[in-house]
Design a protein around this motif. Structure first.
Motif, PDB file in Angstrom:
ATOM      1  N   GLY A  67       0.794  -1.218   0.000  1.00 27.22           N
ATOM      2  CA  GLY A  67       0.000   0.000   0.000  1.00 27.22           C
ATOM      3  C   GLY A  67       0.827   1.268   0.000  1.00 27.22           C
ATOM      4  N   HIS A  68       2.134   1.167   0.239  1.00 29.28           N
ATOM      5  CA  HIS A  68       3.001   2.348   0.255  1.00 29.28           C
ATOM      6  C   HIS A  68       3.633   2.577  -1.118  1.00 29.28           C
ATOM      7  CE1 HIS A  68       2.425   2.184   4.549  1.00 29.28           C
ATOM      8  NE2 HIS A  68       3.124   3.300   4.688  1.00 29.28           N
ATOM      9  N   ALA A  69       4.071   3.822  -1.343  1.00 28.06           N
ATOM     10  CA  ALA A  69       4.667   4.220  -2.623  1.00 28.06           C
ATOM     11  C   ALA A  69       6.184   4.049  -2.589  1.00 28.06           C
ATOM     12  CB  ALA A  69       4.321   5.666  -2.932  1.00 28.06           C
ATOM     13  N   TYR A  70       6.724   3.627  -3.724  1.00 24.26           N
ATOM     14  CA  TYR A  70       8.159   3.416  -3.892  1.00 24.26           C
ATOM     15  C   TYR A  70       8.602   4.015  -5.219  1.00 24.26           C
ATOM     16  CZ  TYR A  70       7.898  -0.078  -0.175  1.00 24.26           C
ATOM     17  OH  TYR A  70       7.706  -0.702   1.016  1.00 24.26           O
ATOM     18  N   ALA A  71       9.820   4.547  -5.239  1.00 20.41           N
ATOM     19  CA  ALA A  71      10.484   4.841  -6.506  1.00 20.41           C
ATOM     20  C   ALA A  71      11.085   3.513  -6.943  1.00 20.41           C
ATOM     21  CB  ALA A  71      11.567   5.899  -6.320  1.00 20.41           C
ATOM     22  N   VAL A  72      10.794   3.095  -8.176  1.00 24.85           N
ATOM     23  CA  VAL A  72      11.162   1.761  -8.633  1.00 24.85           C
ATOM     24  C   VAL A  72      11.936   1.854  -9.938  1.00 24.85           C
ATOM     25  CG1 VAL A  72      10.253  -0.502  -9.312  1.00 24.85           C
ATOM     26  CG2 VAL A  72       9.027   0.867  -7.620  1.00 24.85           C
ATOM     27  N   ARG A  73      13.048   1.104 -10.026  1.00 21.97           N
ATOM     28  CA  ARG A  73      13.788   0.983 -11.290  1.00 21.97           C
ATOM     29  C   ARG A  73      13.734  -0.473 -11.715  1.00 21.97           C
ATOM     30  NH1 ARG A  73      18.799  -0.227 -13.215  1.00 21.97           N
ATOM     31  NH2 ARG A  73      19.705  -0.476 -11.157  1.00 21.97           N
ATOM     32  N   PHE A  74      13.272  -0.709 -12.929  1.00 24.16           N
ATOM     33  CA  PHE A  74      13.117  -2.082 -13.403  1.00 24.16           C
ATOM     34  C   PHE A  74      13.376  -2.165 -14.901  1.00 24.16           C
ATOM     35  CE2 PHE A  74       8.996  -0.054 -13.777  1.00 24.16           C
ATOM     36  CZ  PHE A  74       8.509  -0.486 -14.998  1.00 24.16           C
ATOM     37  N   THR A  75      13.603  -3.374 -15.375  1.00 28.78           N
ATOM     38  CA  THR A  75      13.729  -3.629 -16.807  1.00 28.78           C
ATOM     39  C   THR A  75      12.720  -4.696 -17.205  1.00 28.78           C
ATOM     40  OG1 THR A  75      15.470  -5.262 -16.451  1.00 28.78           O
ATOM     41  CG2 THR A  75      16.173  -3.047 -17.011  1.00 28.78           C
ATOM     42  N   MET A  76      12.192  -4.537 -18.407  1.00 27.29           N
ATOM     43  CA  MET A  76      11.302  -5.545 -18.989  1.00 27.29           C
ATOM     44  C   MET A  76      12.043  -6.156 -20.172  1.00 27.29           C
ATOM     45  SD  MET A  76       7.661  -3.555 -18.891  1.00 27.29           S
ATOM     46  CE  MET A  76       6.726  -4.997 -19.334  1.00 27.29           C
ATOM     47  N   ASN A  77      12.048  -7.472 -20.244  1.00 27.50           N
ATOM     48  CA  ASN A  77      12.718  -8.174 -21.327  1.00 27.50           C
ATOM     49  C   ASN A  77      11.729  -9.072 -22.040  1.00 27.50           C
ATOM     50  OD1 ASN A  77      15.522  -7.378 -20.780  1.00 27.50           O
ATOM     51  ND2 ASN A  77      15.198  -8.460 -18.860  1.00 27.50           N
ATOM     52  N   ALA A  78      11.793  -9.070 -23.354  1.00 31.16           N
ATOM     53  CA  ALA A  78      10.985  -9.992 -24.167  1.00 31.16           C
ATOM     54  C   ALA A  78      11.947 -10.794 -25.027  1.00 31.16           C
ATOM     55  CB  ALA A  78      10.005  -9.219 -25.039  1.00 31.16           C
ATOM     56  N   ARG A  79      11.860 -12.108 -24.926  1.00 30.79           N
ATOM     57  CA  ARG A  79      12.724 -12.982 -25.698  1.00 30.79           C
ATOM     58  C   ARG A  79      11.879 -13.920 -26.547  1.00 30.79           C
ATOM     59  NH1 ARG A  79      14.681 -12.154 -21.022  1.00 30.79           N
ATOM     60  NH2 ARG A  79      14.443 -13.935 -19.704  1.00 30.79           N
TER      61      ARG A  79
END
Length: 102
Positions: A67-79
């Motif tokens: 329920g809390h907010a976060y600054a998020v860094r992520f990568t999405m990969n499609a193979r």
């Protein structure tokens, strides 16, 4: 990609065995995490360093509070894959960093 997102769910720590390209095997720890910005929702796995930060008992521990907010860094990969005469795409999300926003 970096976004501000709300933590929907975080699993207990999980493990799986992973086989590297050279054939060696490694045990990988991770958390399954679901995050949303109110429009888009991602379901992914934490990277090794983020997993250690969540599991830490020290001052650098990241508290996972649904329920809390976060600054998020992520990568999405499609193979692309071809297996047993079928082809398709496999999509994965790897979450690298999270910062709890107060």
């Amino acid at each position: 990609m970096e976004k501000t997102m709300q933590l929907v769910e975080c699993s207990f720590k999980k493990q799986r065995e992973w086989t590297r390209q050279d054939g060696t095997k490694e045990t990988v720890d991770y958390y399954e995490v679901t995050l949303t910005d109110g429009i888009d929702t991602i379901h992914g796995e934490t990277s090794g360093p983020l997993t250690k930060q969540i599991a830490s008992e020290g001052a650098d521990k990241l508290r996972m509070i649904e329920g809390h907010a976060y600054a998020v860094r992520f990568t999405m990969n499609a193979r692309k894959y071809d297996k047993d005469g079928k082809s398709g795409r496999f999509v994965s999300v790897n979450i690298h960093q999270m910062l709890l926003l107060m």
